[in-house]
Write an enzyme that holds these catalytic residues in place. Structure first.
Site, PDB file in Angstrom:
ATOM      1  N   GLU A  94      -5.708   4.577  -9.964  1.00  0.00           N
ATOM      2  CA  GLU A  94      -5.034   3.635  -9.077  1.00  0.00           C
ATOM      3  C   GLU A  94      -3.775   4.247  -8.473  1.00  0.00           C
ATOM      4  O   GLU A  94      -3.094   5.041  -9.112  1.00  0.00           O
ATOM      5  CB  GLU A  94      -4.627   2.387  -9.854  1.00  0.00           C
ATOM      6  CG  GLU A  94      -5.767   1.710 -10.570  1.00  0.00           C
ATOM      7  CD  GLU A  94      -5.270   0.612 -11.493  1.00  0.00           C
ATOM      8  OE1 GLU A  94      -4.114   0.178 -11.346  1.00  0.00           O
ATOM      9  OE2 GLU A  94      -6.044   0.194 -12.368  1.00  0.00           O
ATOM     10  N   CYS A 107       3.391   4.925  -5.852  1.00  0.00           N
ATOM     11  CA  CYS A 107       3.315   5.102  -7.300  1.00  0.00           C
ATOM     12  C   CYS A 107       1.998   5.779  -7.627  1.00  0.00           C
ATOM     13  O   CYS A 107       0.930   5.196  -7.410  1.00  0.00           O
ATOM     14  CB  CYS A 107       3.420   3.736  -7.985  1.00  0.00           C
ATOM     15  SG  CYS A 107       3.335   3.810  -9.784  1.00  0.00           S
ATOM     16  N   CYS A 114      -5.138   6.945 -20.723  1.00  0.00           N
ATOM     17  CA  CYS A 114      -3.938   7.471 -21.372  1.00  0.00           C
ATOM     18  C   CYS A 114      -4.154   7.533 -22.876  1.00  0.00           C
ATOM     19  O   CYS A 114      -4.825   6.677 -23.450  1.00  0.00           O
ATOM     20  CB  CYS A 114      -2.739   6.572 -21.048  1.00  0.00           C
ATOM     21  SG  CYS A 114      -1.153   7.213 -21.651  1.00  0.00           S
ATOM     22  N   CYS A 118       0.263   2.466 -25.764  1.00  0.00           N
ATOM     23  CA  CYS A 118       1.373   1.508 -25.769  1.00  0.00           C
ATOM     24  C   CYS A 118       0.823   0.078 -25.746  1.00  0.00           C
ATOM     25  O   CYS A 118      -0.129  -0.224 -25.012  1.00  0.00           O
ATOM     26  CB  CYS A 118       2.292   1.747 -24.578  1.00  0.00           C
ATOM     27  SG  CYS A 118       3.110   3.362 -24.615  1.00  0.00           S
ATOM     28  N   CYS A 121       0.413  -1.905 -22.282  1.00  0.00           N
ATOM     29  CA  CYS A 121      -0.127  -1.187 -21.126  1.00  0.00           C
ATOM     30  C   CYS A 121      -1.640  -1.286 -21.058  1.00  0.00           C
ATOM     31  O   CYS A 121      -2.344  -0.908 -22.002  1.00  0.00           O
ATOM     32  CB  CYS A 121       0.299   0.278 -21.191  1.00  0.00           C
ATOM     33  SG  CYS A 121      -0.314   1.274 -19.823  1.00  0.00           S
ATOM     34  N   GLY A 159      -1.398   6.972 -16.875  1.00  0.00           N
ATOM     35  CA  GLY A 159      -1.236   8.221 -17.593  1.00  0.00           C
ATOM     36  C   GLY A 159       0.207   8.568 -17.927  1.00  0.00           C
ATOM     37  O   GLY A 159       1.161   7.952 -17.439  1.00  0.00           O
ATOM     38  N   GLU A 160       0.361   9.556 -18.771  1.00  0.00           N
ATOM     39  CA  GLU A 160       1.656  10.091 -19.199  1.00  0.00           C
ATOM     40  C   GLU A 160       1.853  11.459 -18.548  1.00  0.00           C
ATOM     41  O   GLU A 160       1.179  12.431 -18.901  1.00  0.00           O
ATOM     42  CB  GLU A 160       1.694  10.200 -20.730  1.00  0.00           C
ATOM     43  CG  GLU A 160       2.785  11.082 -21.308  1.00  0.00           C
ATOM     44  CD  GLU A 160       4.183  10.743 -20.821  1.00  0.00           C
ATOM     45  OE1 GLU A 160       4.888  11.668 -20.363  1.00  0.00           O
ATOM     46  OE2 GLU A 160       4.574   9.561 -20.888  1.00  0.00           O
ATOM     47  N   SER A 191       8.249   9.616 -14.499  1.00  0.00           N
ATOM     48  CA  SER A 191       8.511   8.724 -15.621  1.00  0.00           C
ATOM     49  C   SER A 191       7.715   9.164 -16.848  1.00  0.00           C
ATOM     50  O   SER A 191       6.540   9.502 -16.755  1.00  0.00           O
ATOM     51  CB  SER A 191       8.127   7.286 -15.245  1.00  0.00           C
ATOM     52  OG  SER A 191       8.321   6.406 -16.337  1.00  0.00           O
ATOM     53  N   SER A 213      10.805   5.711 -20.442  1.00  0.00           N
ATOM     54  CA  SER A 213      10.389   4.383 -20.898  1.00  0.00           C
ATOM     55  C   SER A 213      11.025   4.121 -22.257  1.00  0.00           C
ATOM     56  O   SER A 213      10.654   4.752 -23.247  1.00  0.00           O
ATOM     57  CB  SER A 213       8.865   4.320 -21.002  1.00  0.00           C
ATOM     58  OG  SER A 213       8.273   4.502 -19.733  1.00  0.00           O
ATOM     59  N   LEU A 214      11.948   3.177 -22.297  1.00  0.00           N
ATOM     60  CA  LEU A 214      12.737   2.937 -23.508  1.00  0.00           C
ATOM     61  C   LEU A 214      12.248   1.675 -24.239  1.00  0.00           C
ATOM     62  O   LEU A 214      11.777   1.738 -25.354  1.00  0.00           O
ATOM     63  CB  LEU A 214      14.219   2.834 -23.124  1.00  0.00           C
ATOM     64  CG  LEU A 214      15.269   2.989 -24.223  1.00  0.00           C
ATOM     65  CD1 LEU A 214      16.601   3.381 -23.619  1.00  0.00           C
ATOM     66  CD2 LEU A 214      15.436   1.721 -25.035  1.00  0.00           C
ATOM     67  N   HIS A 215      12.419   0.517 -23.628  1.00  0.00           N
ATOM     68  CA  HIS A 215      11.854  -0.773 -24.032  1.00  0.00           C
ATOM     69  C   HIS A 215      12.479  -1.425 -25.271  1.00  0.00           C
ATOM     70  O   HIS A 215      12.424  -2.648 -25.399  1.00  0.00           O
ATOM     71  CB  HIS A 215      10.347  -0.691 -24.179  1.00  0.00           C
ATOM     72  CG  HIS A 215       9.665  -0.111 -22.980  1.00  0.00           C
ATOM     73  ND1 HIS A 215       9.994  -0.492 -21.689  1.00  0.00           N
ATOM     74  CD2 HIS A 215       8.707   0.845 -22.860  1.00  0.00           C
ATOM     75  CE1 HIS A 215       9.262   0.202 -20.827  1.00  0.00           C
ATOM     76  NE2 HIS A 215       8.479   1.024 -21.520  1.00  0.00           N
ATOM     77  N   HIS A 289       4.411  -8.958 -17.279  1.00  0.00           N
ATOM     78  CA  HIS A 289       3.356  -9.850 -16.821  1.00  0.00           C
ATOM     79  C   HIS A 289       2.166  -9.656 -17.758  1.00  0.00           C
ATOM     80  O   HIS A 289       1.604  -8.566 -17.829  1.00  0.00           O
ATOM     81  CB  HIS A 289       2.997  -9.539 -15.364  1.00  0.00           C
ATOM     82  CG  HIS A 289       4.174  -9.701 -14.451  1.00  0.00           C
ATOM     83  ND1 HIS A 289       4.675 -10.924 -14.098  1.00  0.00           N
ATOM     84  CD2 HIS A 289       4.986  -8.776 -13.863  1.00  0.00           C
ATOM     85  CE1 HIS A 289       5.723 -10.762 -13.304  1.00  0.00           C
ATOM     86  NE2 HIS A 289       5.929  -9.467 -13.162  1.00  0.00           N
ATOM     87  N   CYS A 332      -0.369  -1.431 -13.832  1.00  0.00           N
ATOM     88  CA  CYS A 332      -1.162  -0.221 -14.013  1.00  0.00           C
ATOM     89  C   CYS A 332      -2.370  -0.474 -14.903  1.00  0.00           C
ATOM     90  O   CYS A 332      -2.247  -1.010 -15.996  1.00  0.00           O
ATOM     91  CB  CYS A 332      -0.301   0.872 -14.638  1.00  0.00           C
ATOM     92  SG  CYS A 332       0.980   1.460 -13.532  1.00  0.00           S
TER      93      CYS A 332
END
Length: 344
Positions: A94, A107, A114, A118, A121, A159-160, A191, A213-215, A289, A332
């Site tokens: 995507e 993006c 991936c 996570c 995700c 993906g990472e 990212s 990416s902290l979160h 979301h 994503c």
């Protein structure tokens, strides 16, 4: 991809120079090919008209041009577009185009699926299905209708990026080199969840902006959300980032999805301020979301605003990212998961 033929699109100038030498063509041919691939609006080797007939015959025999068209486009009421691309190996990725005022941000994805798993995700729920080549990454920019008006690129799709770092770095080289798209690296952000060997290499070899990416600032919570915390703890990631000067044009930001009742409390504010104190950075708060199969849920708007204000009041520059494309599976992994399921 035609059998035994490889794509030219996605090769760096050094790789093209190696091909030209192998085929015993004049050295200047590599620069000519790069110009046709990245600077001109052509889509076939036969259109590379300043190459000799011999050169075009050799290239056609051994290569394809390498562009891939999207097979589906979703358009949101807010102008966001989501493109579904097939890959060389019959999978799906995507790409999102997000307009905002005079900006058009694309993006891009760096992997099919991936490995990181996570909790929040949808891409992670697909599992890992393959790496994208540099050509497949850059194709997401080259082969959308908005390509001429793109102002910013973010590697925040499927993906990472640091798990496919060789191809990601090649793609950034193509985007920023004078023989390529000639974009400023200051218009590109990569990212990552913080794979430390990749982080160190990226900071040494690339001038693009960094987003982490902290979160949550707490080890146990982050481990529940992001299993990678076990291998690469957040404290070690921050320690590496502190070694770099982000006081100039290069920026570092921290992505923080806000989950209701999980990471939106005053103690999170206090720990974030302690952890990030002294780093010139921005914290981007992101509304969650809900996706299928996760126990997580969104925080309410009042709590989100209070959380932002508390961080800003403590001197940590914090903004709330606008939610875009909610009506077109913009999160994503949702659109490609739907495509995979349809094919199955």
């Amino acid at each position: 991809m035609e059998q035994n033929k490889t794509a030219l699109f996605g090769k760096t100038l050094a790789e093209l120079q190696a091909l030209v030498a192998e085929y015993k063509l004049p050295k200047f041919t590599a620069k000519q090919i790069a110009d046709w691939l990245y600077c001109k609006e052509v889509a076939s080797i036969d259109e590379m008209t300043n190459l000799s007939k011999k050169a075009r015959e050799i290239l056609n025999e051994r290569h394809t041009f390498g562009l891939i068209d999207p097979i589906e486009t979703k358009v949101s009421t807010d102008g966001t577009k989501k493109y579904l691309f097939p890959t060389e190996h019959d999978q799906f990725i995507e790409t999102a185009m997000i307009p905002f005022n005079d900006r058009k941000t694309v993006c891009v994805s760096s992997q099919v699926g991936c490995k990181m798993g996570c909790l929040f995700c949808m891409t992670g729920k697909q599992g890992f299905q393959g790496q994208l080549s540099a050509g497949e990454i850059v194709n997401q920019i080259r082969n959308i209708p908005e390509r001429d008006g793109i102002t910013n690129i973010v590697y925040m799709g499927m993906g990472e990026p640091f798990d496919n770092l060789d191809e990601v770095l090649k793609s950034v080289e193509i985007l920023t080199s004078e023989w390529g798209f000639a974009m400023s690296p200051r218009r590109i952000t990569v990212s990552s969840i913080g794979i430390i060997p990749g982080l160190v290499r990226f900071l040494n070899e690339c001038e693009a902006h960094l987003a982490i990416s902290l979160h949550t600032p707490f080890h146990e919570e982050r481990q529940q959300l992001m299993p990678v915390q076990i291998a690469y703890p957040l404290e070690q990631i921050i320690e590496e980032i502190r070694k770099w000067d982000f006081g100039g044009q290069r920026r570092v930001s921290f992505e923080y999805i806000v989950f209701g009742g999980l990471n939106d409390s005053p103690r999170h504010v206090k720990e974030l301020v302690r952890m990030l104190g002294g780093i010139k950075c921005r914290v981007n708060l992101i509304r969650f979301h809900p996706i299928p199969g996760t126990p997580l849920h969104a925080t309410d708007e009042d709590t989100l605003q209070q959380f932002k204000d508390a961080l800003n009041n403590k001197g940590l520059l914090t903004t709330i990212r606008a939610s875009r494309g909610l009506d077109i599976y913009a999160a994503c992994g949702l659109l490609s998961t739907k495509a995979q399921a349809k094919r199955a």
